[in-house]
Scaffold this motif. Structure first.
Motif, PDB file in Angstrom:
ATOM      1  N   PHE A 230       0.587  -6.236   2.261  1.00 45.47           N
ATOM      2  CA  PHE A 230      -0.523  -6.038   1.330  1.00 45.47           C
ATOM      3  C   PHE A 230      -1.398  -7.295   1.230  1.00 45.47           C
ATOM      4  CE2 PHE A 230       3.146  -3.531   0.056  1.00 45.47           C
ATOM      5  CZ  PHE A 230       2.615  -2.259  -0.094  1.00 45.47           C
TER       6      PHE A 230
ATOM      7  N   ASP B  59       7.497  -7.018  -0.636  1.00 47.93           N
ATOM      8  CA  ASP B  59       6.778  -6.059   0.214  1.00 47.93           C
ATOM      9  C   ASP B  59       7.636  -4.832   0.494  1.00 47.93           C
ATOM     10  OD1 ASP B  59       4.445  -7.448   0.368  1.00 47.93           O
ATOM     11  OD2 ASP B  59       4.715  -8.181   2.405  1.00 47.93           O
TER      12      ASP B  59
ATOM     13  N   LYS C 286       7.059  -0.953  -0.584  1.00 47.38           N
ATOM     14  CA  LYS C 286       7.093   0.096   0.439  1.00 47.38           C
ATOM     15  C   LYS C 286       8.097   1.183   0.038  1.00 47.38           C
ATOM     16  CE  LYS C 286       9.066  -1.103   4.184  1.00 47.38           C
ATOM     17  NZ  LYS C 286       9.308  -1.868   5.421  1.00 47.38           N
TER      18      LYS C 286
ATOM     19  N   ALA D 130       6.642   3.300  -2.613  1.00 47.12           N
ATOM     20  CA  ALA D 130       5.628   4.225  -2.114  1.00 47.12           C
ATOM     21  C   ALA D 130       6.241   5.489  -1.541  1.00 47.12           C
ATOM     22  CB  ALA D 130       4.767   3.530  -1.051  1.00 47.12           C
TER      23      ALA D 130
ATOM     24  N   GLY E 108       3.164   7.285  -2.785  1.00 52.31           N
ATOM     25  CA  GLY E 108       2.240   6.960  -1.702  1.00 52.31           C
ATOM     26  C   GLY E 108       1.735   5.531  -1.803  1.00 52.31           C
ATOM     27  N   TRP E 109       0.829   5.165  -0.905  1.00 51.19           N
ATOM     28  CA  TRP E 109       0.405   3.778  -0.781  1.00 51.19           C
ATOM     29  C   TRP E 109      -0.481   3.290  -1.917  1.00 51.19           C
ATOM     30  CZ3 TRP E 109       2.793   0.280   1.712  1.00 51.19           C
ATOM     31  CH2 TRP E 109       3.426   0.554   2.924  1.00 51.19           C
ATOM     32  N   GLN E 110      -1.341   4.152  -2.461  1.00 51.06           N
ATOM     33  CA  GLN E 110      -2.291   3.666  -3.459  1.00 51.06           C
ATOM     34  C   GLN E 110      -1.609   3.073  -4.690  1.00 51.06           C
ATOM     35  OE1 GLN E 110      -5.417   6.388  -4.494  1.00 51.06           O
ATOM     36  NE2 GLN E 110      -6.252   5.056  -6.092  1.00 51.06           N
TER      37      GLN E 110
ATOM     38  N   ALA F 198       1.314   1.832  -4.811  1.00 42.27           N
ATOM     39  CA  ALA F 198       2.000   0.625  -4.332  1.00 42.27           C
ATOM     40  C   ALA F 198       1.008  -0.528  -4.183  1.00 42.27           C
ATOM     41  CB  ALA F 198       2.684   0.910  -3.003  1.00 42.27           C
ATOM     42  N   GLN F 199      -0.197  -0.229  -3.710  1.00 41.01           N
ATOM     43  CA  GLN F 199      -1.222  -1.264  -3.582  1.00 41.01           C
ATOM     44  C   GLN F 199      -1.653  -1.784  -4.949  1.00 41.01           C
ATOM     45  OE1 GLN F 199      -3.612   1.375  -0.892  1.00 41.01           O
ATOM     46  NE2 GLN F 199      -4.006  -0.522   0.225  1.00 41.01           N
TER      47      GLN F 199
ATOM     48  N   ILE G 294       0.408  -0.717   6.921  1.00 41.41           N
ATOM     49  CA  ILE G 294       0.073   0.487   6.167  1.00 41.41           C
ATOM     50  C   ILE G 294      -0.580   1.478   7.118  1.00 41.41           C
ATOM     51  CG2 ILE G 294      -1.210   1.397   4.188  1.00 41.41           C
ATOM     52  CD1 ILE G 294      -1.045  -1.336   2.944  1.00 41.41           C
TER      53      ILE G 294
ATOM     54  N   TYR H 153       0.186   5.585   8.254  1.00 42.29           N
ATOM     55  CA  TYR H 153       1.040   6.757   8.149  1.00 42.29           C
ATOM     56  C   TYR H 153       1.575   7.214   9.501  1.00 42.29           C
ATOM     57  CZ  TYR H 153       0.319   7.668   3.220  1.00 42.29           C
ATOM     58  OH  TYR H 153       0.341   7.591   1.860  1.00 42.29           O
TER      59      TYR H 153
END
Length: 440
Positions: A30, A81, A85, A88, A99-101, A103-104, A305, A307
């Motif tokens: 990230f 990190d 992950k 996510a 999901g990633w958002q 987590a970000q 990141i 998919y």
């Protein structure tokens, strides 16, 4: 754990060298989301919180001088990190994985650093300013992480050692008959496991000595994990798994809102009904920490990141790894990939279980030591942590049975259940042979 602080320290130990203003540990996963100001503060606090007396006996694994502070904190930053992950991709009981958002978003307001001292707890520091979005620093206890890691290293030896239903006299007679008294006798797996557990005894004794004296001892820590290159990769995985579990517990507190009232939504209703109200919040965090650790390890091959790089777990169920060989080339290839992936994924599941086991074993041993040394308040606090294990064990079994159904092959069986009993057997040995007989 429960250790919390509301304001970051701004005063640093006398004689310590504060890192440069532009020095921090960057995120691999990230980099664009990481809060640089928070990361720099983490570096400063890693030095400010360092216990010099502990570092003198900790050995080369925890370098103290500021020029190596980045090196000391890199594994913890990488573990964060991995936790993000895992967060996510950990499916929620009431829906899919975040999901990633999300987590970000967490990556932008959470930072972690190594906390070199004999503290038995991790700490969460609320770094939020008035009117700002909440930001947090997680201080990972280097002592607890190291203690857990060495214990986790020896769990396979415990499983082999205590799985046998024969007494030691029968085993020794068999060894003498089969191998004689030569070199092969001492290279027998039983003897190797026995030596490994004795080495762990020495390791635990050294850690308890350092913990009781708060680092004020001339005796260095003894490490059970070999330092040679042959075991470097496996040792690194173990250290990472333990750090991930510790961080994931604190991340769940942060994500839930710091001492949030338990909603019971993250656990199945049958388990929630059993848990006492005063520890439910912590049990929830431990359970989510296990899930986060599990999915972090399962997805550890993901280094960016993207998919397209995420493992497709539907492959296992569709390909039926232990089913009849498929006829068509594409189906045959998918089945071959599924079969080849069964063992490494099973190993990662086992590591997640062992990280959780190591945490509770460490807390149980420290609680017994504190009580032995009449540190009653500390003993009571640690014993409350140990009380959570029986509920987390049930959650682990329930979770892995569901994972096995999704994958199409079992990942929780009697062998995994027995691991809890074998660890208990060894912890009982530590309490009787190392703690009870020690000087007050």
């Amino acid at each position: 754990m429960e250790g919390r602080a509301q304001n970051p320290l701004r005063h640093h130990n006398q004689g310590t060298q504060v890192p440069e203003a532009d020095e921090y540990v960057s995120s691999h996963l990230f980099p664009s989301d990481q809060n640089v100001e928070l990361a720099k503060e983490a570096m400063i606090l890693s030095v400010a919180f360092a216990d010099v007396s502990f570092l003198r006996v900790a050995g080369p694994h925890l370098p103290y001088n500021a020029t190596r502070a980045v090196e000391r904190n890199r594994p913890v930053r990488d573990a964060l990190d991995n936790v993000l992950k895992g967060f996510a991709f950990s499916p929620r009981r009431d829906g899919p994985a975040p999901g990633w958002q999300p987590a970000q978003e967490l990556a932008a307001r959470v930072e972690a650093f190594s906390y070199p001292s004999t503290a038995a707890e991790c700490r969460v520091i609320d770094y939020s300013a008035v009117g700002d979005d909440p930001r947090y620093l997680v201080a990972v206890s280097a002592f607890v992480q190291e203690f857990m890691s060495h214990f986790m290293w020896a769990i396979p030896a415990m499983r082999r050692r205590y799985a046998s239903d024969r007494n030691e006299r029968e085993i020794m007679a068999d060894l003498i008959e089969c191998h004689g008294l030569g070199e092969e006798f001492y290279s027998h797996p039983y003897m190797v496991d026995l030596r490994e557990l004795r080495k762990l005894d020495e390791c635990i004794e050294s850690y308890l000595r350092v913990w009781v004296t708060n680092g004020k001892t001339s005796s260095p820590l003894v490490h059970a994990i070999p330092s040679n290159k042959e075991w470097m990769a496996e040792a690194s995985d173990i250290y990472a798994a333990c750090a991930v579990f510790l961080l994931a517990h604190e991340l769940q507190h942060i994500q839930g809102g710091h001492f949030m009232e338990s909603s019971g939504e993250v656990l199945p209703a049958w388990l929630v009904r059993r848990i006492p109200d005063d520890i439910r919040n912590e049990v929830e965090c431990d359970c989510m920490a296990f899930s986060c650790t599990l999915y972090s390890l399962l997805h550890r091959s993901v280094d960016r990141i993207d998919y397209a790089d995420i493992l497709d777990f539907r492959l296992f169920k569709e390909a039926r790894p232990f089913g009849r060989t498929r006829l068509f080339p594409r189906a045959r290839r998918r089945q071959r990939v599924a079969r080849e992936s069964v063992d490494p994924l099973g190993h990662r599941v086992q590591q997640a279980i062992e990280a959780a086991l190591s945490f509770y074993a460490a807390m149980d041993i420290l609680a017994a030591t504190a009580r032995r040394n009449r540190r009653m308040e500390e003993a009571g606090r640690l014993e409350r942590v140990v009380e959570r294990r029986e509920y987390v064990q049930d959650y682990v079994a329930w979770t892995l049975e569901g994972v096995g159904e999704d994958w199409g092959f079992p990942v929780w069986d009697r062998v995994e259940a027995d691991a809890f009993l074998h660890v208990d057997t060894y912890v009982k040995h530590v309490k009787e042979a190392l703690i009870r007989r020690s000087r007050r």
